[in-house]
Design a protein around this motif. Structure first.
Motif, PDB file in Angstrom:
ATOM      1  N   GLU A  48     -11.662  -7.015   1.136  1.00  0.00           N
ATOM      2  CA  GLU A  48     -10.888  -8.178   0.727  1.00  0.00           C
ATOM      3  C   GLU A  48     -11.147  -8.967   1.875  1.00  0.00           C
ATOM      4  O   GLU A  48     -11.119  -9.916   1.745  1.00  0.00           O
ATOM      5  CB  GLU A  48      -9.247  -7.962   0.791  1.00  0.00           C
ATOM      6  N   GLU A  78      -7.011 -13.471  -0.991  1.00  0.00           N
ATOM      7  CA  GLU A  78      -7.612 -12.366  -0.477  1.00  0.00           C
ATOM      8  C   GLU A  78      -7.051 -11.700   0.879  1.00  0.00           C
ATOM      9  O   GLU A  78      -7.069 -10.642   1.087  1.00  0.00           O
ATOM     10  CB  GLU A  78      -9.149 -12.645  -0.354  1.00  0.00           C
ATOM     11  N   GLN A 139     -10.857  -3.149 -10.857  1.00  0.00           N
ATOM     12  CA  GLN A 139      -9.628  -2.841 -10.209  1.00  0.00           C
ATOM     13  C   GLN A 139      -8.585  -2.698 -11.314  1.00  0.00           C
ATOM     14  O   GLN A 139      -7.638  -2.030 -11.047  1.00  0.00           O
ATOM     15  CB  GLN A 139      -9.133  -4.041  -9.260  1.00  0.00           C
TER      16      GLN A 139
END
Ligand SMILES: [Fe+2]
Ligand SMILES: [Fe+2]
Ligand SMILES: [Fe+2]
Lengths: 318, 100, 251
Positions: A48, A78, A139
């Motif tokens: 991220e 992020e 995810q």
């Protein structure tokens, strides 16, 4: 604890997961479970924050105010995702500083896709569309993973991700409805990001280690190849709407399987980048290390200040 | 990294609780690092309420939370499980009695 | 009525937010901690939000068919009217905080007064922005205290930044001809009147932070007249890159 007792605990533990019960940080867990989770979750967190860099590269050059605020907000998200994930990992008894150290020393990995350069504005569109798109596929299943803090972090992450892909696709759409030059820019970005995006879903099943274990612990629901197929099936029609061509001559709809057939992925390239020899590995790491080292005096100052304030309070109380 | 850097103190961990709107309780939202409570509040505002998620924030340094030990879950929580008389369904009433 | 002075007046205010927002945007992904990274990006986002409100209004006022983006990206350097302070580069975190602190305290006073403007659009923008800027001021002032009364190293760094940036503070209180016209019309804020309060407020925080309040005889000015520092051209080159390279396209 005797070996037999451990074995017994492990059985209870696995049964708990099989019943879809969550594991919480202070619950007993096999060492391997803890280690695997620290590894996967911190890798995810690193991805991220390293992922902020290629897109961050275009914040100052975003072509309109609307695009600029969207990009800022996205890159900021992020950072938030990294933060949620580091925090969740910390519940397993590792500090954020330690995780950073692992990243900076090259011991920890992060998603290879972020080692490719963003060289035109269209890359920002392509990343949102393809990279966030592939990330979402990876995810969403993790929202139900067995480790409670990871699952909860992922619920928050997935909620926030929903605008990322849309803003990316909107950028692509605008380019494709624009001038010939803009459309070419979009096509060029797709050409460069398509294959790395497919690689993002991980090595092929036969080359992938610890898949079975990951399935059991609900770190995975589908295999890499299944996820990749899902990604291709959903993305190709989106490229058609844009009117640009996926750079794969073997790509063809297969009536029988109900899926797209696709060409061979260059896994040599994948492993090369994973091992640190992609176009931007060095730059990405250098940037992270610089940010961390340049921030040391700032973090120290804040801590020193907090200690002084706390001392003052104690003295006042006396 | 030099030893001298390694010895530096990391910002402590804070747990963040957010009330999404009046009438609801503060709920655990996650955690973050901050040098002190004041900064933790500000960081929490920036990290956890960017999308209008809250009207009130609590932060508490994680080390100040005393947590029950899951190994003692048997003695802590199971004794409550057979006290069915604490629940309304334990009491039989004829169907004619409404709203009770 | 000729709205030209009003448009220029708006540019003068909005360009500060635009250029400072741009500077803060450079930091995203490079902050000293994730938490601080998120916080400075938030400030950048607030500022760009304000910019859009101002420029959309200015575009409406303009007789030409222009958009917020034409205003933001397609002027020449001499046509940007921000103060020199906000274009100063991110030399280190101390400069980021010092610049922010010195601007926020001014920005806060400006918006507080702007709420009394006869121009209702500006009043609305001021009201909304003031909440954001109150928070910016709190953020930067808190950090001034942390860095000032933190370690020896941080104290020296933030003192250097404040000393260095101080020469740009006087310009905040200058009035251009267009500003004067705006004040006469009851639309603009007479910033010269904010000066005393500003230096008092700023000094208070610096003292609390155990820092020296600089004493300076000579100040720099120019930004408000479109005469910028050498840093500005590079900032604009970056910011205008797409619009300049691909004229007239939609993004
Ligand atoms: Fe992600
Ligand atoms: Fe993310
Ligand atoms: Fe994302």
């Amino acid at each position: 604890m005797s070996e037999k007792e451990v074995k017994n605990l492990e059985e209870i533990f696995e049964a708990k997961i099989a019943r879809d019960e969550k594991i919480e940080p202070k619950d007993w867990m096999p060492e391997k479970y803890r280690k695997t989770h620290i590894r996967q979750m911190s890798q995810h967190a690193h991805s991220e924050i390293v992922g902020m860099l290629p897109e961050g590269n275009w914040i100052t050059r975003a072509p309109s105010l609307r695009r600029k605020v969207a990009l800022l907000a996205k890159v900021q998200d992020e950072a938030g995702h990294g933060l949620y994930l580091y925090s969740a990992t910390e519940t397993l008894g590792i500090s954020r500083d330690e995780m950073f150290e692992q990243l900076h020393s090259g011991k920890a990995k992060y998603s290879s896709i972020f080692n490719y350069p963003t060289i035109t504005w269209a890359d920002i569109g392509a990343i949102g569309w393809l990279v966030d798109g592939a990330a979402i596929i990876n995810q969403v299943p993790l929202c139900n993973t067995s480790f409670g803090p990871y699952a909860r972090a992922m619920v928050r992450v997935c909620k926030e991700e929903s605008f990322h892909q849309r803003q990316g696709y909107e950028i692509m759409l605008t380019l494709c409805n624009g001038t010939e030059e803009q459309k070419q820019m979009a096509q060029d970005a797709l050409n460069r990001w398509w294959w790395p995006s497919l690689m993002m879903l991980g090595p092929t099943d036969d080359a992938s280690t610890h898949t079975e274990q990951s399935m059991k612990w609900k770190l995975k629901r589908k295999t890499n190849d299944e996820l990749r197929q899902q990604f291709i099936d959903q993305t190709v029609p989106q490229a058609d709407i844009l009117g640009i061509t996926v750079p794969d001559e073997d790509l063809k709809w297969n009536e029988e399987t109900g899926h797209y057939d696709f060409g061979k992925i260059d896994w040599d390239e994948f492993w090369q980048v994973v091992k640190g020899h992609g176009p931007c590995n060095k730059e990405r790491m250098q940037t992270r290390v610089n940010a961390w080292e340049n921030g040391q005096w700032v973090r120290d100052a804040a801590m020193a200040h907090a200690d002084k304030q706390a001392d003052k309070k104690v003295k006042q109380a006396v | 990294m030099s030893d001298n850097k390694k010895n530096k103190k990391e910002w402590p961990l804070f747990e963040v609780f957010v009330r999404s709107k009046n009438g609801l309780e503060h709920r655990h939202f996650g955690s973050l690092h901050a040098a002190d409570a004041e900064m933790a509040l500000e960081n929490a505002r920036d990290v956890y309420t960017r999308r209008n998620e809250g009207v009130s924030i609590w932060v508490v340094e994680a080390k100040n939370i005393k947590a029950s030990n899951p190994d003692e879950n048997g003695e802590m929580f199971e004794p409550a499980s057979d006290k069915v008389y604490r629940h309304p369904t334990f009491y039989d009433l004829p169907d004619e009695v409404k709203h009770m | 009525m000729n709205k030209d002075f009003l448009i220029k007046y708006i540019y003068g205010i909005a360009d500060n937010a635009l250029i400072l927002g741009q500077r803060l945007g450079e930091l995203t992904g490079h902050g000293p901690t994730l938490e601080v990274d998120i916080a400075t990006t938030n400030i950048s986002l607030d500022l760009f939000g304000q910019v859009r409100s101002y420029f959309q209004y200015a575009a409406q006022l303009s007789e030409k068919e222009i958009t917020e983006d034409d205003i933001a990206f397609l002027r020449t350097e001499r046509e940007y009217l921000n103060v020199l302070l906000v274009e100063q580069p991110n030399r280190d975190f101390a400069f980021v905080i010092g610049r922010q602190f010195l601007f926020d305290h001014f920005h806060f006073l400006l918006l507080t007064e702007m709420q009394k403007s006869h121009d209702q659009t500006l009043v609305a923008i001021a009201k909304k922005s003031l909440k954001e800027v109150s928070y910016h001021k709190r953020f930067s002032s808190d950090w001034i205290k942390r860095l000032g009364d933190g370690t020896e190293e941080s104290k020296q760094k933030i003192q250097t930044a404040i000393d260095d940036l101080w020469r740009f503070t006087d310009e905040l209180f200058h009035l251009t001809e267009d500003d004067k016209k705006a004040v006469e019309e009851g639309i603009g804020v007479d910033v010269s009147k904010l000066k005393e309060t500003y230096y008092k407020n700023v000094a208070e925080i610096l003292e609390e932070a155990t820092l020296e309040v600089p004493e300076l005889k000579y100040f720099q000015e120019g930004g408000k007249k479109g005469i910028h520092s050498e840093h500005m051209g590079y900032l604009l080159t970056d910011m205008q890159y797409m619009q300049r390279t691909y004229p007239g396209m939609k993004w």
